[in-house]
Design a protein around this motif. Structure first.
Motif, PDB file in Angstrom:
ATOM      1  N   GLN A  48       1.165 -17.786 -37.793  1.00 29.89           N
ATOM      2  CA  GLN A  48       0.580 -17.758 -36.458  1.00 29.89           C
ATOM      3  C   GLN A  48       1.621 -18.145 -35.403  1.00 29.89           C
ATOM      4  O   GLN A  48       2.573 -18.864 -35.699  1.00 29.89           O
ATOM      5  N   PRO A  49       1.449 -17.637 -34.189  1.00 26.85           N
ATOM      6  CA  PRO A  49       2.440 -17.905 -33.138  1.00 26.85           C
ATOM      7  C   PRO A  49       2.341 -19.340 -32.616  1.00 26.85           C
ATOM      8  O   PRO A  49       1.489 -20.116 -33.038  1.00 26.85           O
ATOM      9  N   SER A  50       3.228 -19.666 -31.707  1.00 28.42           N
ATOM     10  CA  SER A  50       3.189 -20.966 -31.034  1.00 28.42           C
ATOM     11  C   SER A  50       2.934 -20.726 -29.545  1.00 28.42           C
ATOM     12  O   SER A  50       3.650 -19.941 -28.925  1.00 28.42           O
ATOM     13  N   PRO A  51       1.880 -21.335 -28.948  1.00 30.40           N
ATOM     14  CA  PRO A  51       0.916 -22.253 -29.546  1.00 30.40           C
ATOM     15  C   PRO A  51       0.042 -21.579 -30.602  1.00 30.40           C
ATOM     16  O   PRO A  51      -0.214 -20.380 -30.506  1.00 30.40           O
ATOM     17  N   PRO A  52      -0.424 -22.353 -31.579  1.00 32.74           N
ATOM     18  CA  PRO A  52      -1.148 -21.778 -32.709  1.00 32.74           C
ATOM     19  C   PRO A  52      -2.528 -21.239 -32.354  1.00 32.74           C
ATOM     20  O   PRO A  52      -3.162 -21.689 -31.405  1.00 32.74           O
ATOM     21  N   ILE A  53      -2.975 -20.264 -33.144  1.00 34.29           N
ATOM     22  CA  ILE A  53      -4.314 -19.688 -32.991  1.00 34.29           C
ATOM     23  C   ILE A  53      -5.361 -20.613 -33.591  1.00 34.29           C
ATOM     24  O   ILE A  53      -6.459 -20.762 -33.060  1.00 34.29           O
ATOM     25  N   TYR A  54      -5.022 -21.231 -34.723  1.00 32.71           N
ATOM     26  CA  TYR A  54      -5.976 -22.058 -35.463  1.00 32.71           C
ATOM     27  C   TYR A  54      -5.605 -23.534 -35.361  1.00 32.71           C
ATOM     28  O   TYR A  54      -4.423 -23.889 -35.370  1.00 32.71           O
ATOM     29  N   VAL A 243       7.546 -21.108 -45.983  1.00 37.22           N
ATOM     30  CA  VAL A 243       7.210 -20.867 -44.572  1.00 37.22           C
ATOM     31  C   VAL A 243       8.228 -19.902 -43.963  1.00 37.22           C
ATOM     32  O   VAL A 243       7.865 -18.941 -43.276  1.00 37.22           O
ATOM     33  N   ILE A 244       9.505 -20.154 -44.226  1.00 36.33           N
ATOM     34  CA  ILE A 244      10.565 -19.278 -43.716  1.00 36.33           C
ATOM     35  C   ILE A 244      10.400 -17.871 -44.276  1.00 36.33           C
ATOM     36  O   ILE A 244      10.501 -16.871 -43.549  1.00 36.33           O
ATOM     37  N   THR A 258      17.954 -17.053 -41.956  1.00 36.31           N
ATOM     38  CA  THR A 258      18.664 -18.014 -41.096  1.00 36.31           C
ATOM     39  C   THR A 258      18.128 -17.954 -39.674  1.00 36.31           C
ATOM     40  O   THR A 258      17.916 -18.988 -39.027  1.00 36.31           O
ATOM     41  N   ASP A 259      17.887 -16.745 -39.187  1.00 34.56           N
ATOM     42  CA  ASP A 259      17.325 -16.546 -37.849  1.00 34.56           C
ATOM     43  C   ASP A 259      15.931 -17.167 -37.753  1.00 34.56           C
ATOM     44  O   ASP A 259      15.599 -17.839 -36.760  1.00 34.56           O
ATOM     45  N   ALA A 260      15.112 -16.957 -38.795  1.00 28.49           N
ATOM     46  CA  ALA A 260      13.766 -17.537 -38.817  1.00 28.49           C
ATOM     47  C   ALA A 260      13.828 -19.059 -38.865  1.00 28.49           C
ATOM     48  O   ALA A 260      13.034 -19.754 -38.206  1.00 28.49           O
ATOM     49  N   PHE A 261      14.774 -19.594 -39.637  1.00 28.51           N
ATOM     50  CA  PHE A 261      14.942 -21.049 -39.740  1.00 28.51           C
ATOM     51  C   PHE A 261      15.333 -21.652 -38.389  1.00 28.51           C
ATOM     52  O   PHE A 261      14.792 -22.681 -37.975  1.00 28.51           O
ATOM     53  N   LYS A 262      16.256 -20.984 -37.680  1.00 29.66           N
ATOM     54  CA  LYS A 262      16.665 -21.469 -36.356  1.00 29.66           C
ATOM     55  C   LYS A 262      15.495 -21.450 -35.378  1.00 29.66           C
ATOM     56  O   LYS A 262      15.329 -22.381 -34.578  1.00 29.66           O
ATOM     57  N   ALA A 263      14.668 -20.409 -35.453  1.00 34.58           N
ATOM     58  CA  ALA A 263      13.496 -20.325 -34.578  1.00 34.58           C
ATOM     59  C   ALA A 263      12.513 -21.450 -34.879  1.00 34.58           C
ATOM     60  O   ALA A 263      11.919 -22.037 -33.953  1.00 34.58           O
ATOM     61  N   LEU A 264      12.350 -21.768 -36.149  1.00 38.52           N
ATOM     62  CA  LEU A 264      11.462 -22.870 -36.537  1.00 38.52           C
ATOM     63  C   LEU A 264      12.009 -24.212 -36.052  1.00 38.52           C
ATOM     64  O   LEU A 264      11.240 -25.087 -35.641  1.00 38.52           O
ATOM     65  N   LEU A 265      13.329 -24.376 -36.081  1.00 38.65           N
ATOM     66  CA  LEU A 265      13.947 -25.604 -35.574  1.00 38.65           C
ATOM     67  C   LEU A 265      13.674 -25.770 -34.073  1.00 38.65           C
ATOM     68  O   LEU A 265      13.422 -26.884 -33.602  1.00 38.65           O
ATOM     69  N   VAL A 266      13.722 -24.660 -33.345  1.00 43.16           N
ATOM     70  CA  VAL A 266      13.413 -24.703 -31.911  1.00 43.16           C
ATOM     71  C   VAL A 266      11.964 -25.131 -31.710  1.00 43.16           C
ATOM     72  O   VAL A 266      11.656 -25.975 -30.866  1.00 43.16           O
ATOM     73  N   GLU A 267      11.055 -24.565 -32.505  1.00 45.80           N
ATOM     74  CA  GLU A 267       9.635 -24.918 -32.407  1.00 45.80           C
ATOM     75  C   GLU A 267       9.390 -26.367 -32.821  1.00 45.80           C
ATOM     76  O   GLU A 267       8.423 -26.993 -32.365  1.00 45.80           O
ATOM     77  N   ALA A 268      10.260 -26.896 -33.691  1.00 51.70           N
ATOM     78  CA  ALA A 268      10.082 -28.262 -34.189  1.00 51.70           C
ATOM     79  C   ALA A 268      10.635 -29.319 -33.242  1.00 51.70           C
ATOM     80  O   ALA A 268      10.473 -30.521 -33.488  1.00 51.70           O
ATOM     81  N   PHE A 276       6.993 -26.874 -40.395  1.00 54.06           N
ATOM     82  CA  PHE A 276       7.497 -26.466 -41.707  1.00 54.06           C
ATOM     83  C   PHE A 276       6.455 -26.645 -42.811  1.00 54.06           C
ATOM     84  O   PHE A 276       6.711 -26.282 -43.960  1.00 54.06           O
ATOM     85  N   PHE A 277       5.316 -27.213 -42.455  1.00 50.65           N
ATOM     86  CA  PHE A 277       4.270 -27.448 -43.450  1.00 50.65           C
ATOM     87  C   PHE A 277       2.923 -26.885 -43.018  1.00 50.65           C
ATOM     88  O   PHE A 277       1.886 -27.310 -43.506  1.00 50.65           O
TER      89      PHE A 277
END
Length: 307
Positions: A48-54, A243-244, A258-268, A276-277
């Protein structure tokens, strides 16, 4: 030829590698039937995107049931039913192969560490089958609503075959193996823990009952409990990688893991490491019954074949 206890002497026993393959298939089917609804919730939470749907797993479950009915929980089930049965057969057969390979130069029983290593090696083999199967599953699971994914001119996939053919036509074999690297990084530690803990818990439970650490003397309840805890341990070692992987396989927003991981780091950023969980609750709820069913089905099928 060697005979097995309980088999008529003039009747050939099923070769062990064949038995492991058949029993692994049965275990895989049991896992899919029990665990797929939980898996659908997990994937939707992860992607789901950020902000989350659920707001959480229960909210995702309610929304899915309201919008798509109970069958919405089994979206994409054809791919794992066909694929995970075969994948499970391969991973159990590969595990058996590596166990025999590690045993070949020694008359001593394998240690728990060696059994875990065999599991990890089997996980590496499994990755090459898991990747395309899970890619199709993720694509179908992340189509929302009855007119799913009719977004930006994208025609919805009508099923797993349609999804596979279109993915191959658009992206070739590399498209079906998108996310292979992160799948390998997930599956090796995951199956190391999976088979290692299963054998360890099973031996401990047998020791508690009989005073010996012989896992072959385990009963159905002991196999059920060991399988359930093994399933939980497998996810504890591999969830962020999963998750990645889901982010990479759902579409083409990210160029690589790697691109997905960097995007998750930005969201984190700001301490939001829960990103990540996402979907961890449904995954753990699924892990125990689904993997308990897997190992019980596997062990009982092996027993039925006198192996």
């Amino acid at each position: 030829m060697e005979t097995t206890v309980g088999v008529t002497p003039n009747k050939k026993a099923v070769p062990k590698a064949v038995g492991e393959f058949v029993a692994g298939t049965m275990g895989g089917w049991a896992q899919v039937f029990v665990g797929h609804p939980f898996d659908t919730i997990k994937v939707r939470m992860q992607t789901q995107p950020s902000p989350p749907i659920y707001s959480g797993g229960m909210d995702c479950l309610r929304a899915t049931l309201k919008g798509e009915g109970a069958m919405g929980l089994y979206k994409g089930v054809t791919s794992p039913l066909a694929g995970i049965g075969f994948c499970n057969a391969v991973v159990f057969a590969a595990n058996g192969f590596f166990l025999r390979l590690l045993q070949s130069n020694s008359s001593e029983p394998l240690t728990l560490a060696q059994k875990a290593v065999a599991g990890g090696l089997a996980g590496g083999v499994m990755s090459f089958l898991n990747c395309p199967v899970e890619l199709l599953k993720v694509k179908l699971q992340t189509q929302y609503g009855s007119a799913a994914a009719a977004v930006a001119g994208h025609k919805p996939y009508t099923g797993v075959f349609n999804c596979g053919v279109r993915t191959f036509q658009e992206r070739g074999l590399r498209g079906l193996y998108r996310g292979l690297g992160i799948t390998i990084l997930r599956d090796i530690p995951s199956f190391w823990a999976y088979f290692g803990l299963y054998e360890g818990v099973k031996a401990a439970l047998v020791y508690r009952r009989l005073g010996v650490t012989d896992g072959s003397k385990s009963n159905g309840l002991e196999q059920f409990l060991a399988g359930g805890f093994a399933g939980i341990s497998a996810w504890l070692t591999a969830y962020p990688q999963d998750v990645i992987k889901s982010r990479v396989q759902m579409g083409y927003k990210y160029k690589s893991a790697t691109d997905a991981f960097k995007a998750l780091l930005v969201e984190a950023k700001g301490g939001n490491w829960r990103i990540f969980f996402r979907g961890f609750g449904p995954t753990i709820l699924r892990a125990f019954p689904a993997n308990a069913a897997t190992f019980v089905a596997y062990e009982w099928t092996m027993k039925a074949m006198h192996l």
